[in-house]
Design an enzyme around this catalytic site. Structure first.
Site, PDB file in Angstrom:
ATOM      1  N   HIS A 103       0.840  -1.199   0.000  1.00 32.75           N
ATOM      2  CA  HIS A 103       0.000   0.000   0.000  1.00 32.75           C
ATOM      3  C   HIS A 103       0.872   1.245   0.000  1.00 32.75           C
ATOM      4  O   HIS A 103       1.848   1.335   0.752  1.00 32.75           O
ATOM      5  CB  HIS A 103      -0.887   0.005   1.253  1.00 32.75           C
ATOM      6  CG  HIS A 103      -1.811   1.175   1.283  1.00 32.75           C
ATOM      7  ND1 HIS A 103      -3.007   1.194   0.596  1.00 32.75           N
ATOM      8  CD2 HIS A 103      -1.701   2.391   1.879  1.00 32.75           C
ATOM      9  CE1 HIS A 103      -3.599   2.359   0.781  1.00 32.75           C
ATOM     10  NE2 HIS A 103      -2.824   3.108   1.553  1.00 32.75           N
ATOM     11  N   ASP A 159     -14.757   3.792   8.055  1.00 26.90           N
ATOM     12  CA  ASP A 159     -13.670   4.687   7.632  1.00 26.90           C
ATOM     13  C   ASP A 159     -14.152   5.622   6.527  1.00 26.90           C
ATOM     14  O   ASP A 159     -13.829   6.806   6.527  1.00 26.90           O
ATOM     15  CB  ASP A 159     -12.467   3.876   7.152  1.00 26.90           C
ATOM     16  CG  ASP A 159     -11.452   4.772   6.469  1.00 26.90           C
ATOM     17  OD1 ASP A 159     -10.892   5.636   7.166  1.00 26.90           O
ATOM     18  OD2 ASP A 159     -11.259   4.663   5.248  1.00 26.90           O
ATOM     19  N   ARG A 183     -13.646  14.006   7.919  1.00 28.48           N
ATOM     20  CA  ARG A 183     -12.290  14.539   8.125  1.00 28.48           C
ATOM     21  C   ARG A 183     -11.909  15.480   6.991  1.00 28.48           C
ATOM     22  O   ARG A 183     -11.275  16.517   7.200  1.00 28.48           O
ATOM     23  CB  ARG A 183     -11.279  13.385   8.201  1.00 28.48           C
ATOM     24  CG  ARG A 183     -11.359  12.603   9.490  1.00 28.48           C
ATOM     25  CD  ARG A 183     -10.550  11.309   9.387  1.00 28.48           C
ATOM     26  NE  ARG A 183      -9.165  11.535   9.088  1.00 28.48           N
ATOM     27  CZ  ARG A 183      -8.362  10.644   8.480  1.00 28.48           C
ATOM     28  NH1 ARG A 183      -8.822   9.466   8.122  1.00 28.48           N
ATOM     29  NH2 ARG A 183      -7.107  10.926   8.261  1.00 28.48           N
ATOM     30  N   SER A 197      -7.128   4.637   9.526  1.00 28.07           N
ATOM     31  CA  SER A 197      -7.906   4.641   8.288  1.00 28.07           C
ATOM     32  C   SER A 197      -7.303   3.656   7.276  1.00 28.07           C
ATOM     33  O   SER A 197      -7.983   2.783   6.735  1.00 28.07           O
ATOM     34  CB  SER A 197      -7.916   6.066   7.719  1.00 28.07           C
ATOM     35  OG  SER A 197      -8.329   6.083   6.389  1.00 28.07           O
ATOM     36  N   LYS A 254      -8.642  -0.679   6.285  1.00 26.03           N
ATOM     37  CA  LYS A 254      -8.938  -1.223   4.950  1.00 26.03           C
ATOM     38  C   LYS A 254      -7.985  -2.361   4.599  1.00 26.03           C
ATOM     39  O   LYS A 254      -8.382  -3.353   3.992  1.00 26.03           O
ATOM     40  CB  LYS A 254      -8.857  -0.107   3.897  1.00 26.03           C
ATOM     41  CG  LYS A 254     -10.046   0.851   4.007  1.00 26.03           C
ATOM     42  CD  LYS A 254      -9.881   2.079   3.143  1.00 26.03           C
ATOM     43  CE  LYS A 254      -8.831   3.004   3.674  1.00 26.03           C
ATOM     44  NZ  LYS A 254      -8.923   4.395   3.342  1.00 26.03           N
TER      45      LYS A 254
END
Ligand code: URA
Length: 434
Positions: free
Chosen positions: A82, A161, A168, A183, A187
């Protein structure tokens, strides 16, 4: 329990229990806690932060708010990667075929671009015919037969989220380490991998502008993952200038193809080899980073990596001839070159500015609903550290709308800082957090 009391407790700097965090998150998702109280809660976290236990609990609660992907059909250790988001970041397009060609299965769900950062799924859609949404059977077949599938996120991963992020985004509470780490990791946990390699970007095009805060973010995510039993590694990598020389969609696919053929920019190739080596090691394809690097370099030299890219394109319904003829990607023919106004060096760049310019040109989305133009983008001829002469091309815009081009040129001009000062060379990987 009352939302007021939980907000007050955090406002006064105290640690929240799992039950209190759950009360706030679940209540907000169910619509029982209004936006104004959740916004105040997020702002107290922004200023008072969360400790490791609170972050772990927040992540767990958000991860469990939706579906979990079952990757048990994938043989061996499931490794995911990621990136925290950058400009010109086409890493997945290069990395996925490279590691798959070395025997590590890639069953990946990727996202779309938003704001100044691009997304893998949009980029892949620039390949004619390529399907980013596969049925579960097609997805599994592609991974089984070819060891690779990269698709858009279909499952309802961490909806808590999603709802919190939207709040946010409009309350100036995005860039706080507890909130970002929980967050992202919620995921990633729901996506079902056993091991995760994180690419935490630092610099003018990243959330984290300095190495110390990027390292804190990396540490927070690694700790959350480890506490959940995942094998974790994070690399802190440079985003003070765009990655590679292209920013857009089709134009980034072209650069990814060149890189898989061994003709790509050095920063992109080095980053893919470093991230890929960590993935092969976590996946136990090989025991050391050095042998992993060698395998990845060989995958490019031998042509195995570009063959795997072709295989992936075909298995997802795309026209694999793009690999041999990148004109099929349909990059816009309307080109405008921005020339240097000074002799000297590119002393620095505002990578975020280049990302915003690409978005304004049509390659990205300001809001989730925006339609994007896959054929437009920016090709850089000069990046930080390069010498320049008056009249030399700094970059080329590929565009389809004169109006959008006009809105973009000044943004790019302001993103190039030209002076007599030759900047020090910077590394692509600034550090590793394990
Ligand atoms: N990406 C995410 O998914 N969440 C954040 O908070 C920041 C970046």
């Amino acid at each position: 329990m009352r939302a007021y009391d939980v907000i007050l407790k955090k406002r006064d700097g105290h640690e929240l229990s799992e039950a209190e965090i759950e009360f706030m998150v679940d209540g907000f998702v169910k619509g029982e806690i209004p936006d104004y109280q959740m916004a105040a809660f997020l702002m107290t976290i922004y200023f008072k932060h969360m400790n490791a236990e609170e972050r772990y609990n927040l992540t767990e609660i958000m991860a469990k708010s939706g579906d979990s992907i079952d990757l048990s059909f994938v043989p061996g250790i499931k490794v995911d990667k990621h990136s925290t988001g950058g400009v010109g970041d086409k890493t997945t397009l290069v990395l996925a075929p490279m590691v798959a060609s070395c025997g590590l299965p890639v069953a990946k769900m990727s996202g779309r671009g938003l704001g100044h950062t691009g997304g893998t799924i949009d980029k892949l859609e620039a390949i004619p015919g390529f399907k980013t949404s596969l049925t579960e059977t097609e997805f599994k077949k592609s991974v089984k037969d070819h060891l690779i599938a990269v698709v858009g996120q279909t499952a309802n991963l961490a909806p808590a989220d999603k709802k919190i992020y939207a709040l946010r985004d409009v309350t100036a509470t995005v860039d706080e380490i507890s909130l970002i780490s929980s967050s992202i990791m919620s995921k990633k946990l729901a996506a079902g991998a056993d091991a995760i390699v994180l690419d935490v970007k630092v610099g003018s095009g990243a959330f984290m502008k300095d190495i110390a805060s990027a390292t804190d973010l990396a540490r927070a995510m690694v700790d959350i993952g480890k506490k959940h039993g995942k094998a974790m590694v994070a690399l802190i990598t440079d985003m003070d200038k765009p990655l590679g020389y292209t920013v857009g969609n089709a134009i980034e696919v072209e650069e990814a193809i060149d890189t898989l053929k061994g003709k790509g920019p050095a920063d992109l190739e080095v980053l893919c080899i470093e991230l890929g080596a960590q993935m092969l090691k976590l996946g136990k394809i090989t025991g050391t980073l050095d042998t992993a690097r060698k395998m990845l370099e060989d995958s490019i030299e031998s042509g195995k990596a570009i063959e795997k890219m072709k295989e992936m394109i075909e298995s997802q319904g795309g026209n694999s001839s793009v690999v041999d003829d990148t004109a099929l990607l349909g990059i816009s023919k309307n080109a405008f070159e921005l020339k240097s106004w000074k002799d000297g060096y590119v002393t620095s760049m505002n990578a975020e500015g280049i990302g915003i310019a690409s978005m304004k040109l049509g390659a990205g989305r300001e809001t989730k609903e925006d339609k994007i133009d896959l054929s437009v983008g920016i090709r850089l001829s000069k990046k930080t550290g390069d010498s320049v002469k008056v009249g030399e091309t700094l970059c080329t815009f590929y565009y389809n709308s004169e109006e959008k081009l006009k809105a973009t040129i000044e943004v790019v001009r302001a993103s190039y800082i030209l002076s007599d000062v030759k900047p020090q060379k910077t590394k692509i990987v600034h550090g590793v957090v394990e």
